[in-house]
Write an enzyme that holds these catalytic residues in place. Structure first.
Site, PDB file in Angstrom:
ATOM      1  N   HIS A  24       0.846  -1.209   0.000  1.00 52.33           N
ATOM      2  CA  HIS A  24       0.000   0.000   0.000  1.00 52.33           C
ATOM      3  C   HIS A  24       0.877   1.254   0.000  1.00 52.33           C
ATOM      4  CE1 HIS A  24      -3.041  -2.610   2.404  1.00 52.33           C
ATOM      5  NE2 HIS A  24      -3.564  -2.442   1.206  1.00 52.33           N
ATOM      6  N   LYS A  48     -16.377  -7.608   8.802  1.00 52.35           N
ATOM      7  CA  LYS A  48     -17.184  -7.695  10.026  1.00 52.35           C
ATOM      8  C   LYS A  48     -16.310  -7.570  11.264  1.00 52.35           C
ATOM      9  CE  LYS A  48     -21.033 -10.197   8.114  1.00 52.35           C
ATOM     10  NZ  LYS A  48     -20.832 -11.288   7.182  1.00 52.35           N
ATOM     11  N   ARG A  97      -2.298  -6.307  -8.226  1.00 51.88           N
ATOM     12  CA  ARG A  97      -1.122  -7.128  -7.899  1.00 51.88           C
ATOM     13  C   ARG A  97      -0.923  -8.227  -8.920  1.00 51.88           C
ATOM     14  NH1 ARG A  97      -3.330  -8.240  -1.993  1.00 51.88           N
ATOM     15  NH2 ARG A  97      -5.091  -8.503  -3.394  1.00 51.88           N
ATOM     16  N   SER A 135      -2.975  -7.630   3.342  1.00 53.28           N
ATOM     17  CA  SER A 135      -3.145  -7.412   4.783  1.00 53.28           C
ATOM     18  C   SER A 135      -3.521  -8.725   5.465  1.00 53.28           C
ATOM     19  CB  SER A 135      -4.244  -6.373   5.036  1.00 53.28           C
ATOM     20  OG  SER A 135      -3.875  -5.132   4.491  1.00 53.28           O
TER      21      SER A 135
END
Ligand code: PNS
Length: 168
Positions: A24, A48, A97, A135
């Site tokens: 990022h 969530k 990516r 991530s």
């Protein structure tokens, strides 16, 4: 962006950033060199159960971009195109990516173009060094106390250690 538009060129780089990775950060550096202003927009309810709260994700992004004066970090909880209007931005920056990203990204870009008049998506190819990075993978490695120092900025490594130490 209209031809001959004299206004500031503002782009938005939206995402979950749970947490920000070196992949990022590489995109943020490169995109901030192209636009007058780059707003990194963190989606509030990215999943969530995000590991990092919105405030934590924003604080980490601020810490790792403090050397970039034309980068603003913000949170949003809205349709992206509505948020873009509020920022007077008409370019969305997204990273590709690999080919596997393309289908989802094409859907997002096409829908945003259809529902958001004048909104363009600019795809930047990831630095090959980080093309495998996400991530989720970083969190998986950190959860089992694996090495993440080459995958995330130092402040994120620090916070990952704290999170997973606390969680036992
Ligand atoms: O990092 P991510 O999770 O891949 O980012 C996804 C993001 C934030 C770009 C996407 O979920 C988004 O734009 N959400 C905001 C709500 C929205 O506008 N949805 C419709 C897109 S067509």
């Amino acid at each position: 962006m209209k031809k001959g538009d004299k206004g500031l060129k503002v782009a938005v780089y939206p995402g979950s950033f749970d947490p920000v990775t070196l992949g990022h950060l590489d995109i943020i550096h490169r995109a901030s060199g192209i636009f007058d202003k780059l707003v990194v927009a963190v989606l509030v309810n990215s999943s969530k159960n995000p590991l990092f709260s919105l405030e934590e994700r924003i604080d980490l992004l601020r810490e790792v971009t403090q050397d970039l004066p034309n980068v603003e970090i913000d949170g949003f909880q809205d349709l992206l195109i509505h948020y873009m209007q509020s920022k007077q931005a008409n370019v969305i920056v997204r990273a590709l990516r690999s080919v596997s990203d393309y289908e989802y990204e094409l859907q997002l870009a096409s829908l945003n173009r259809q529902i958001g008049a004048g909104v363009e998506t600019l795809f930047m190819t990831s630095n090959p060094k980080y093309s495998y990075l996400s991530s989720s993978i970083v969190k998986e490695i950190a959860r089992y106390h694996g090495p993440v120092q080459d995958l995330v900025p130092a402040p994120v490594e620090r916070e990952l250690h704290i999170k997973y130490r606390r969680k036992g």
